[in-house]
Design a protein around this motif. Structure first.
Motif, PDB file in Angstrom:
ATOM      1  N   GLY A 187      69.199  31.687 -17.644  1.00 50.42           N
ATOM      2  CA  GLY A 187      69.003  31.683 -18.624  1.00 50.42           C
ATOM      3  C   GLY A 187      70.495  33.057 -19.049  1.00 50.42           C
ATOM      4  N   ILE A 188      70.529  33.926 -17.388  1.00 52.21           N
ATOM      5  CA  ILE A 188      71.278  34.658 -17.872  1.00 52.21           C
ATOM      6  C   ILE A 188      72.948  33.922 -17.337  1.00 52.21           C
ATOM      7  N   VAL A 189      72.919  32.722 -16.728  1.00 47.29           N
ATOM      8  CA  VAL A 189      74.308  32.390 -16.701  1.00 47.29           C
ATOM      9  C   VAL A 189      74.138  31.521 -18.025  1.00 47.29           C
ATOM     10  N   GLY A 190      73.850  31.424 -19.006  1.00 45.68           N
ATOM     11  CA  GLY A 190      73.673  31.190 -20.600  1.00 45.68           C
ATOM     12  C   GLY A 190      74.399  32.246 -21.278  1.00 45.68           C
ATOM     13  N   CYS A 191      73.607  33.763 -20.747  1.00 42.54           N
ATOM     14  CA  CYS A 191      73.997  34.999 -21.477  1.00 42.54           C
ATOM     15  C   CYS A 191      75.657  34.762 -21.081  1.00 42.54           C
ATOM     16  N   LEU A 192      75.375  34.241 -19.281  1.00 38.22           N
ATOM     17  CA  LEU A 192      77.385  35.296 -19.117  1.00 38.22           C
ATOM     18  C   LEU A 192      77.898  34.228 -20.183  1.00 38.22           C
ATOM     19  N   ILE A 193      77.645  32.824 -20.291  1.00 35.80           N
ATOM     20  CA  ILE A 193      78.785  32.346 -20.826  1.00 35.80           C
ATOM     21  C   ILE A 193      78.809  32.555 -22.398  1.00 35.80           C
ATOM     22  N   MET A 200      81.793  35.149 -22.919  1.00 36.50           N
ATOM     23  CA  MET A 200      82.723  34.363 -23.119  1.00 36.50           C
ATOM     24  C   MET A 200      82.872  33.305 -24.021  1.00 36.50           C
ATOM     25  N   VAL A 201      82.424  32.626 -24.846  1.00 30.36           N
ATOM     26  CA  VAL A 201      83.014  31.720 -25.967  1.00 30.36           C
ATOM     27  C   VAL A 201      82.519  32.527 -27.169  1.00 30.36           C
ATOM     28  N   PRO A 202      83.295  32.457 -28.095  1.00 24.68           N
ATOM     29  CA  PRO A 202      83.137  33.032 -29.325  1.00 24.68           C
ATOM     30  C   PRO A 202      83.069  32.659 -30.296  1.00 24.68           C
ATOM     31  N   LEU A 203      81.899  32.782 -31.427  1.00 23.06           N
ATOM     32  CA  LEU A 203      80.891  32.301 -32.127  1.00 23.06           C
ATOM     33  C   LEU A 203      81.844  31.442 -33.107  1.00 23.06           C
ATOM     34  N   SER A 204      82.926  31.268 -32.855  1.00 24.22           N
ATOM     35  CA  SER A 204      83.882  29.658 -33.388  1.00 24.22           C
ATOM     36  C   SER A 204      84.076  28.472 -32.986  1.00 24.22           C
ATOM     37  N   ILE A 205      83.277  28.843 -32.121  1.00 30.36           N
ATOM     38  CA  ILE A 205      83.177  27.440 -30.927  1.00 30.36           C
ATOM     39  C   ILE A 205      82.229  25.938 -31.775  1.00 30.36           C
ATOM     40  N   VAL A 206      81.526  26.708 -33.240  1.00 34.90           N
ATOM     41  CA  VAL A 206      81.280  25.305 -33.726  1.00 34.90           C
ATOM     42  C   VAL A 206      82.419  24.858 -35.009  1.00 34.90           C
ATOM     43  N   ILE A 217      64.976  36.024 -20.178  1.00 34.44           N
ATOM     44  CA  ILE A 217      63.366  36.110 -20.356  1.00 34.44           C
ATOM     45  C   ILE A 217      62.556  34.819 -21.526  1.00 34.44           C
ATOM     46  N   VAL A 218      63.000  35.638 -22.839  1.00 35.10           N
ATOM     47  CA  VAL A 218      62.777  34.805 -24.025  1.00 35.10           C
ATOM     48  C   VAL A 218      62.593  33.481 -24.071  1.00 35.10           C
ATOM     49  N   GLY A 219      64.279  33.820 -23.524  1.00 31.57           N
ATOM     50  CA  GLY A 219      65.159  31.969 -24.514  1.00 31.57           C
ATOM     51  C   GLY A 219      64.443  31.005 -23.247  1.00 31.57           C
ATOM     52  N   PRO A 220      63.997  31.313 -22.014  1.00 32.17           N
ATOM     53  CA  PRO A 220      64.179  29.781 -20.890  1.00 32.17           C
ATOM     54  C   PRO A 220      62.704  29.550 -22.035  1.00 32.17           C
ATOM     55  N   ALA A 221      61.154  30.445 -22.037  1.00 26.70           N
ATOM     56  CA  ALA A 221      60.165  30.788 -22.119  1.00 26.70           C
ATOM     57  C   ALA A 221      59.896  30.117 -23.782  1.00 26.70           C
ATOM     58  N   VAL A 222      60.847  30.685 -24.651  1.00 24.72           N
ATOM     59  CA  VAL A 222      60.554  29.258 -25.876  1.00 24.72           C
ATOM     60  C   VAL A 222      61.238  28.172 -25.475  1.00 24.72           C
ATOM     61  N   ALA A 223      61.979  28.153 -24.739  1.00 17.13           N
ATOM     62  CA  ALA A 223      62.786  27.203 -24.322  1.00 17.13           C
ATOM     63  C   ALA A 223      61.262  25.635 -23.701  1.00 17.13           C
ATOM     64  N   ARG A 224      60.596  26.832 -23.600  1.00 19.26           N
ATOM     65  CA  ARG A 224      59.566  25.544 -22.290  1.00 19.26           C
ATOM     66  C   ARG A 224      58.299  25.090 -23.324  1.00 19.26           C
ATOM     67  N   VAL A 238      68.970  27.757 -24.565  1.00 16.54           N
ATOM     68  CA  VAL A 238      68.216  28.265 -25.504  1.00 16.54           C
ATOM     69  C   VAL A 238      69.288  29.574 -25.594  1.00 16.54           C
ATOM     70  N   PRO A 239      68.999  30.693 -24.357  1.00 19.16           N
ATOM     71  CA  PRO A 239      70.037  31.827 -23.828  1.00 19.16           C
ATOM     72  C   PRO A 239      71.335  32.022 -24.964  1.00 19.16           C
ATOM     73  N   MET A 240      72.380  30.533 -24.159  1.00 23.73           N
ATOM     74  CA  MET A 240      73.591  30.608 -24.267  1.00 23.73           C
ATOM     75  C   MET A 240      73.695  30.280 -26.096  1.00 23.73           C
ATOM     76  N   VAL A 241      73.052  29.709 -26.636  1.00 19.36           N
ATOM     77  CA  VAL A 241      73.684  29.422 -28.361  1.00 19.36           C
ATOM     78  C   VAL A 241      72.749  30.957 -28.973  1.00 19.36           C
ATOM     79  N   ALA A 242      71.822  31.920 -28.534  1.00 22.96           N
ATOM     80  CA  ALA A 242      71.363  32.786 -29.096  1.00 22.96           C
ATOM     81  C   ALA A 242      72.238  33.622 -28.514  1.00 22.96           C
ATOM     82  N   GLY A 243      72.333  34.211 -27.847  1.00 19.39           N
ATOM     83  CA  GLY A 243      73.790  35.255 -27.146  1.00 19.39           C
ATOM     84  C   GLY A 243      74.399  35.168 -27.853  1.00 19.39           C
TER      85      GLY A 243
END
Length: 346
Positions: A56-62, A65-71, A188-195, A206-211
């Protein structure tokens, strides 16, 4: 004594890689140490949730770094992304089909093991189809290890300056505690939701997209001090390395050369796809290689974050392919497995 021994192995290996300016040394050092520790018969006990929070922390890192315009970037370059994703899927399915027909590995083991991503999903499904689950697991996680190592080597050749060395690391920077608390909550919450929602690879996704959404809309600030990233990288590396247990390696000893060759062929095919990206679309070599690397999205994310490549492009391609693999690979693998004629007892 297990954890102290594992840490004692990890520190000198990681220090050596940092001294050599190897990209993602903080992940690769623990990964190598984990393999050595597990192959010698070592075992550690740790809640699975700790590894999920690290992802989840690695997801937050990305997400930082990744802009919202990725889509929009994906939609604007849909031909390039579609070509990359479909090419890797076709290559893996074709190679798996050929290996199964030639019975390079028992039964349909190769077909499940060669899938470029969704390692845990492929491993679990393989058992239901009579494949050797231990060889499938070895193929999946050996590929992640090799992809990470080769990607780090490619990054070292094409895109890393000395600023990524050990001397440039500020281990204990000033921390904004409220932002750090928000980041940890998401991790913490992101992986819990994913599980709970049973989202494959959700601990990272989940943390990457939400972040990305929350940070770039101004609802939160992602704070990731170096010591927290280092601990998370170590957990991700250990999570991969500790899977190479002695019983698994003993069981796979005879098949290991064939598994290694098949895995390297898939990585080489993906490297060829990356070369086409460079020649046809003008993508820089490091970005193209990391984007098309088959599997290990969290480890590729760590390597990409430690280089000067186009992180948005890399993670967009990896994410799209991960989703495609989760949706299509099980269906395609079942389809091929049911039509490949496996000799009795295979």
């Amino acid at each position: 004594m297990a954890w102290p021994i594992l840490i004692a192995l990890t520190v000198p290996v990681t220090a050596l890689l940092l001294w050599l300016h190897v990209p993602a040394a903080l992940m690769l050092g623990p990964l190598v140490a984990g393999i050595a520790f597990a192959s010698w018969g070592g075992q550690v006990r740790s809640p699975v949730s700790i590894f999920a929070v690290a992802q989840g922390i690695v997801g937050c890192l990305i997400a930082k770094m990744v802009p919202l315009s990725i889509v929009g970037d994906i939609l604007g370059h849909w031909v390039l992304f579609s070509t990359g994703v479909v090419s890797v899927l076709v290559a893996s399915c074709g190679l798996g089909w050929l290996m199964t027909r030639l019975q390079i590995l028992p039964g349909t083991t190769a077909l499940w093991g060669i899938s470029p991503g969704a390692a845990s999903v492929m491993t679990f499904m393989a058992e239901a189809y009579g494949a050797d689950i231990r060889l499938v697991a070895l193929m999946q996680y050996l590929r992640i290890f090799l992809v990470a190592g080769i990607a780090a080597l490619v990054a070292r050749v094409f895109g890393v300056s000395s600023s990524y060395g050990a001397a440039a690391i500020l281990w204990f920077p000033e921390v904004h505690w409220l932002s750090l608390g928000e980041t940890l909550a998401l991790a913490i919450v992101g992986p819990a939701v994913a599980r709970v929602a049973r989202i494959p690879a959700g601990a990272f996704l989940v943390p990457m997209v939400a972040g990305i959404v929350l940070a770039h809309l101004g609802f939160m600030t992602i704070e990731l001090p170096t010591w927290l990233l280092a601990a998370s990288y170590a957990l991700v590396g250990w999570n991969i390395g500790l899977r190479f247990t002695r019983p698994l390696l003993v069981h796979a000893a005879r098949a290991l050369p064939r598994i290694l060759v098949c895995t390297l062929i898939l990585i080489a095919i993906c490297g060829g796809i990356a070369a086409l990206f460079v020649l046809v679309a003008g993508v820089d070599p490091l970005t193209a290689y990391l984007a098309t690397s088959p599997g290990g999205s969290d480890s590729i994310a760590i390597i990409a974050a430690s280089t000067n490549c186009d992180v948005s492009f890399v993670m967009a391609m990896q994410t799209v392919r991960m989703i495609a693999v989760l949706l299509l690979a099980p269906v395609l693998t079942k389809f091929i497995a049911e039509r490949v004629k496996v000799p009795p007892g295979g």
